[in-house]
Every structure is written in structure tokens, then in C-alpha cells.
Design an enzyme around this catalytic site. Structure first.
Site, PDB file in Angstrom:
ATOM      1  N   ASP A 165       0.931  -1.120   0.217  1.00 36.36           N
ATOM      2  CA  ASP A 165       0.158  -0.181  -0.221  1.00 36.36           C
ATOM      3  C   ASP A 165       0.977   1.472   0.489  1.00 36.36           C
ATOM      4  OD1 ASP A 165      -2.355  -1.549  -0.184  1.00 36.36           O
ATOM      5  OD2 ASP A 165      -3.087  -1.446   1.991  1.00 36.36           O
TER       6      ASP A 165
ATOM      7  N   ASP B 275       0.477   4.276   1.716  1.00 39.95           N
ATOM      8  CA  ASP B 275       0.481   4.809   2.473  1.00 39.95           C
ATOM      9  C   ASP B 275       1.429   4.196   4.007  1.00 39.95           C
ATOM     10  OD1 ASP B 275      -1.211   3.067   3.341  1.00 39.95           O
ATOM     11  OD2 ASP B 275      -3.671   4.378   3.502  1.00 39.95           O
TER      12      ASP B 275
ATOM     13  N   TRP C  72     -14.243  -1.743  -1.509  1.00 42.07           N
ATOM     14  CA  TRP C  72     -12.797  -2.096  -0.137  1.00 42.07           C
ATOM     15  C   TRP C  72     -13.789  -3.487   0.611  1.00 42.07           C
ATOM     16  CZ3 TRP C  72     -12.853  -3.168   4.926  1.00 42.07           C
ATOM     17  CH2 TRP C  72     -11.781  -2.833   5.515  1.00 42.07           C
TER      18      TRP C  72
ATOM     19  N   GLU D  65     -10.001  -8.893  -0.158  1.00 42.14           N
ATOM     20  CA  GLU D  65      -9.206  -9.113  -0.780  1.00 42.14           C
ATOM     21  C   GLU D  65      -8.077  -9.602  -0.187  1.00 42.14           C
ATOM     22  OE1 GLU D  65      -9.642  -5.756  -0.408  1.00 42.14           O
ATOM     23  OE2 GLU D  65      -7.352  -5.854  -0.275  1.00 42.14           O
ATOM     24  N   ASP D  66      -7.795  -9.057   0.478  1.00 36.07           N
ATOM     25  CA  ASP D  66      -6.783  -9.802   1.615  1.00 36.07           C
ATOM     26  C   ASP D  66      -6.599 -10.984   2.145  1.00 36.07           C
ATOM     27  OD1 ASP D  66      -7.913  -8.616   2.998  1.00 36.07           O
ATOM     28  OD2 ASP D  66      -6.908  -7.089   4.142  1.00 36.07           O
TER      29      ASP D  66
ATOM     30  N   MET E 159       1.534   4.414   9.676  1.00 36.76           N
ATOM     31  CA  MET E 159       0.506   4.167   8.007  1.00 36.76           C
ATOM     32  C   MET E 159       0.320   6.601   8.181  1.00 36.76           C
ATOM     33  SD  MET E 159      -3.238   2.850   7.569  1.00 36.76           S
ATOM     34  CE  MET E 159      -4.154   4.636   8.018  1.00 36.76           C
TER      35      MET E 159
ATOM     36  N   HIS F 230      -5.917   9.143   7.402  1.00 36.68           N
ATOM     37  CA  HIS F 230      -6.513   9.623   5.933  1.00 36.68           C
ATOM     38  C   HIS F 230      -7.793   8.678   6.091  1.00 36.68           C
ATOM     39  CE1 HIS F 230      -6.882   5.569   3.855  1.00 36.68           C
ATOM     40  NE2 HIS F 230      -5.446   5.634   4.353  1.00 36.68           N
TER      41      HIS F 230
ATOM     42  N   ARG G 105     -11.845   7.607   4.320  1.00 32.99           N
ATOM     43  CA  ARG G 105     -11.696   7.043   3.100  1.00 32.99           C
ATOM     44  C   ARG G 105     -11.905   7.641   2.313  1.00 32.99           C
ATOM     45  NH1 ARG G 105     -12.988   1.741   3.730  1.00 32.99           N
ATOM     46  NH2 ARG G 105     -13.720   2.391   5.832  1.00 32.99           N
TER      47      ARG G 105
HETATM   48  N1  UDH Z   1      -5.503   2.926  -2.895  1.00 38.95           N
HETATM   49  C1  UDH Z   1      -5.496   4.242  -3.495  1.00 38.95           C
HETATM   50  N2  UDH Z   1      -6.526   4.937  -4.137  1.00 38.95           N
HETATM   51  C2  UDH Z   1      -7.690   4.884  -3.390  1.00 38.95           C
HETATM   52  C3  UDH Z   1      -8.132   3.601  -2.173  1.00 38.95           C
HETATM   53  C4  UDH Z   1      -6.838   3.018  -2.184  1.00 38.95           C
HETATM   54  O1  UDH Z   1      -4.434   4.727  -3.947  1.00 38.95           O
HETATM   55  O2  UDH Z   1      -8.847   6.072  -3.490  1.00 38.95           O
HETATM   56  C5  UDH Z   1      -4.177   2.154  -2.520  1.00 38.95           C
HETATM   57  C6  UDH Z   1      -3.240   2.935  -2.039  1.00 38.95           C
HETATM   58  O3  UDH Z   1      -1.837   2.102  -1.847  1.00 38.95           O
HETATM   59  C7  UDH Z   1      -4.101   2.497  -0.149  1.00 38.95           C
HETATM   60  C8  UDH Z   1      -4.442   1.275  -0.999  1.00 38.95           C
HETATM   61  O4  UDH Z   1      -4.499   1.207  -1.878  1.00 38.95           O
HETATM   62  O5  UDH Z   1      -3.310   2.510   0.349  1.00 38.95           O
HETATM   63  C9  UDH Z   1      -5.404   0.129   0.441  1.00 38.95           C
HETATM   64  O6  UDH Z   1      -6.495   1.209  -0.273  1.00 38.95           O
HETATM   65  P1  UDH Z   1      -7.635   1.123   1.807  1.00 38.95           P
HETATM   66  O7  UDH Z   1      -8.185   2.485   2.050  1.00 38.95           O
HETATM   67  O8  UDH Z   1      -8.356   0.079   1.176  1.00 38.95           O
HETATM   68  O9  UDH Z   1      -7.144   1.242   2.650  1.00 38.95           O
HETATM   69  P2  UDH Z   1      -5.785   1.666   3.968  1.00 38.95           P
HETATM   70  O10 UDH Z   1      -5.928   1.527   4.403  1.00 38.95           O
HETATM   71  O11 UDH Z   1      -7.447   2.479   4.422  1.00 38.95           O
HETATM   72  O12 UDH Z   1      -5.258   2.778   2.972  1.00 38.95           O
HETATM   73  C10 UDH Z   1      -8.279   2.202   5.240  1.00 38.95           C
HETATM   74  C11 UDH Z   1      -9.742   2.725   4.780  1.00 38.95           C
HETATM   75  C12 UDH Z   1      -9.332   4.696   5.890  1.00 38.95           C
HETATM   76  C13 UDH Z   1     -11.081   5.268   6.884  1.00 38.95           C
HETATM   77  C14 UDH Z   1     -10.303   5.266   7.925  1.00 38.95           C
HETATM   78  C15 UDH Z   1     -11.544   6.375   8.784  1.00 38.95           C
HETATM   79  N3  UDH Z   1     -10.815   6.560  10.417  1.00 38.95           N
END
Ligand code: UDH
Length: 288
Positions: free
Chosen positions: A138, A140, A200, A203-204, A230, A233, A235
Site C-alpha cells: 500500500d 501509505d 473496499w 481481497e487480502d 501509516m 487519511h 476513506r
Molecule cells: N488506494 C489508492 N487510492 C484509493 C484507494 C486505495 O491509492 O482511492 C490504494 C493505496 O495504496 C492504499 C491501498 O489502496 O493504501 C489500500 O486502500 P484502503 O483504503 O483499502 O486502505 P487504507 O488502509 O484505508 O489506506 C482504509 C480506510 C481508511 C478509513 C479511515 C477512517 N478513519
């Protein structure tokens, strides 16, 4: 006399030795701060040294035993990519990896599909170089310890075993999210990743199921070495939780041999070479 032998090394008359199994320049725990004021030119200064174009690097003084494609699923996360590049290039160089960074950008505004983008990264990176190992990360997530080696192991590796957002623990036993490493053989054995998890979630878990269904185990670094920070950010839009996704896990055993790298269909839009990464812009035919 010593000078002469150094000169002859770079003349190509004496071949480079293999890199040692444990990289000598590692420092262990790292201080990671996501400074909002960090600019792309700061990042270039910190990262560009000895890079070939497109985010490619090879150690200068030894032959790396690890040809690793780093695959990042991506859309609209410029600031995160900046932090990732700032920290990861120096770490990967210390780890003496022969690597390339591939950012797989989902073209358009359709529903996001992380696993399918990772499959695209596998195929496209192999068109450029004979990688034998793939780290799927990912954008982030930055490791907090450079002993967490970006390379492949005897079993598929879950590298992000202690993420800050989960209190530096596994959120559940079979968690396989964030950053993972699979060799070419391990990846092919599970037919790559599923293509049908839109939006979302889950998939993992499907990736983890594929691995155990094929009789492999998952290895992990301990909870000190596996620490990750991390970038915080909100959603993303067009990557909403998909309540259908967890239900698909009941079908993994039945569908994994026909849904994966052998059924991957996408349209390549553009390949862009930045000095710090290769950006692959791709239409993955998101449903409306
Ligand atoms: N990703 C992107 N762009 C998007 C969505 C996902 O680049 O619009 C990529 C990015 O590498 C990210 C990964 O896909 O790190 C996984 O995205 P995710 O949204 O599934 O997972 P993440 O852990 O966030 O970054 C989870 C949701 C966060 C909600 C937080 C509310 N407090």
C-alpha cells in the site's frame, strides 16, 4: 596496489561479488515523520542518488541475490507517494535489493480494485525485467525498521505484521493486508490474486486463503521488526466498503484456479517514467 584493484573492479575485469546474506549497512529502528511541508524536491534530493530511471536500482559494489518488483496500487494519493518514496528508496538501497518501483494507477473514477491492480503490476513489471520476487505494498505504509527486508522467503511473507493503526499488533490471526512479499513461484502457485473484489474489503483475506488452500504457510517478521507507520487519511471516494466482498470468501476454493492471473483482462493506457518510479496507468474495466 589497493587502488589498482578498485579500478579493475569497475573496469569489469573482475566480476562483482554476490551481496552478503545480511546487508551490512542496516540501522534497525527508524524515526518516521510524515512532514506536511516535505516537498517533491526534498524527496528527489533524498532519494535519487544512484537510481536508474523509472525507480530502478542495483547495488554498486555487489550482485544482489534479490530481484524485486515493488508494486503499489494507486489512485489520487500524491502526498502519500511522496512520503513513501522519501523513506523507501534509502531503505531499499541499504538492503542491497536489485529493485524497481511500479505505481499502478487505476485510470478513471470507477470503483477501486486493489487486488486486480496488483495483478497488473505483476504482469507489467515482468515485461521490463526478470524479477523473481514481488512486494505488494500500500502507498501509505512505511516500515519503522530497516531489518524488515524487502525480499522473498521460503513461504509467502506478510511484512506489515505490526501496524500503528492496529496498536502494533495483528488485528486478527490470518490478517494478510498492507505489505506482502511473494516469489514468482509462490504467486503462480495461487494463480495470483482475485480480480473480482471491487471496492473496499476482503481481497487480502482471499489472498491468504489462496495461500493456505495451496498448502503453503505465511511467515512474518516479529512485532518489533514488523512495525509500520501509516499516513493517516480519510476513506477514499469510489472505494467504499463493499458488503458483498466477504461473502465471496466462501467461493475461493472453487474459483481460485479460474479467477486470477490466468483470467486478467485490462487495457494499458500509458507508462510514465519518473526518475523515482514507473507509473503504469491502466483501465481495469470497473463495473458501472
Ligand atoms: N488506494 C489508492 N487510492 C484509493 C484507494 C486505495 O491509492 O482511492 C490504494 C493505496 O495504496 C492504499 C491501498 O489502496 O493504501 C489500500 O486502500 P484502503 O483504503 O483499502 O486502505 P487504507 O488502509 O484505508 O489506506 C482504509 C480506510 C481508511 C478509513 C479511515 C477512517 N478513519
Amino acid at each position: 596496489e589497493q587502488k589498482e584493484s578498485i579500478v579493475s573492479k569497475f573496469n569489469g575485469s573482475s566480476p562483482l561479488p554476490p551481496c552478503p546474506p545480511t546487508p551490512p549497512g542496516l540501522v534497525g529502528p527508524l524515526r518516521i515523520e510524515f512532514e506536511w511541508s516535505r516537498s517533491m524536491s526534498d524527496v528527489r534530493k533524498a532519494s535519487r542518488e544512484n537510481l536508474q530511471g523509472g525507480g530502478r536500482y542495483k547495488p554498486l559494489d555487489c550482485i544482489s541475490q534479490h530481484k524485486v518488483a515493488i508494486i503499489i496500487p494507486y489512485r489520487n494519493r500524491k502526498d502519500h507517494l511522496k512520503h513513501w518514496l522519501y523513506y523507501l528508496h534509502p531503505i531499499l538501497k541499504r538492503q542491497q535489493v536489485d529493485y524497481g518501483v511500479y505505481v499502478i494507477n487505476q485510470h478513471g473514477e470507477g470503483t477501486f480494485n486493489r487486488a486486480k491492480l496488483l495483478n497488473v503490476g505483476y504482469v507489467e513489471s515482468l515485461k521490463e525485467y526478470a524479477y523473481d520476487c514481488f512486494v505488494f505494498s500500500d502507498v501509505d505504509l512505511v516500515p519503522m525498521d530497516d531489518r524488515n527486508l524487502y525480499r522473498c522467503h521460503g513461504e509467502p511473507r506478510h511484512m506489515a505484521s505490526a501496524m500503528d493503526k492496529f496498536g502494533f499488533q495483528m488485528p486478527y490471526t490470518n490478517y494478510f493486508g498492507g505489505v506482502v512479499a511473494l516469489s514468482r513461484e509462490q504467486y503462480m502457485r495461487i494463480n495470483g490474486f482475485p480480480n473480482n473484489y471491487w471496492g473496499w474489503g476482503a481481497e487480502d483475506d482471499d489472498m491468504h486463503k489462496r495461500i493456505t488452500l495451496k498448502g503453503m504457510a505465511v511467515s512474518r517478521p516479529d512485532s518489533r521488526v514488523g512495525m509500520y507507520k501509516m499516513v493517516r487519511h480519510l476513506r477514499d471516494t469510489h472505494n467504499e466498503v463493499n458488503p458483498q466482498n466477504p461473502g465471496q470468501l466462501h467461493n475461493t476454493a472453487r474459483t481460485m484456479d479460474t479467477d486470477g492471473i490466468n483470467s486478467l483482462i485490462y487495457s494499458l493506457i500509458k507508462i510514465e517514467k519518473d526518475e523515482l518510479y514507473t507509473m503504469i496507468d491502466v483501465d481495469i474495466h470497473a463495473p458501472n
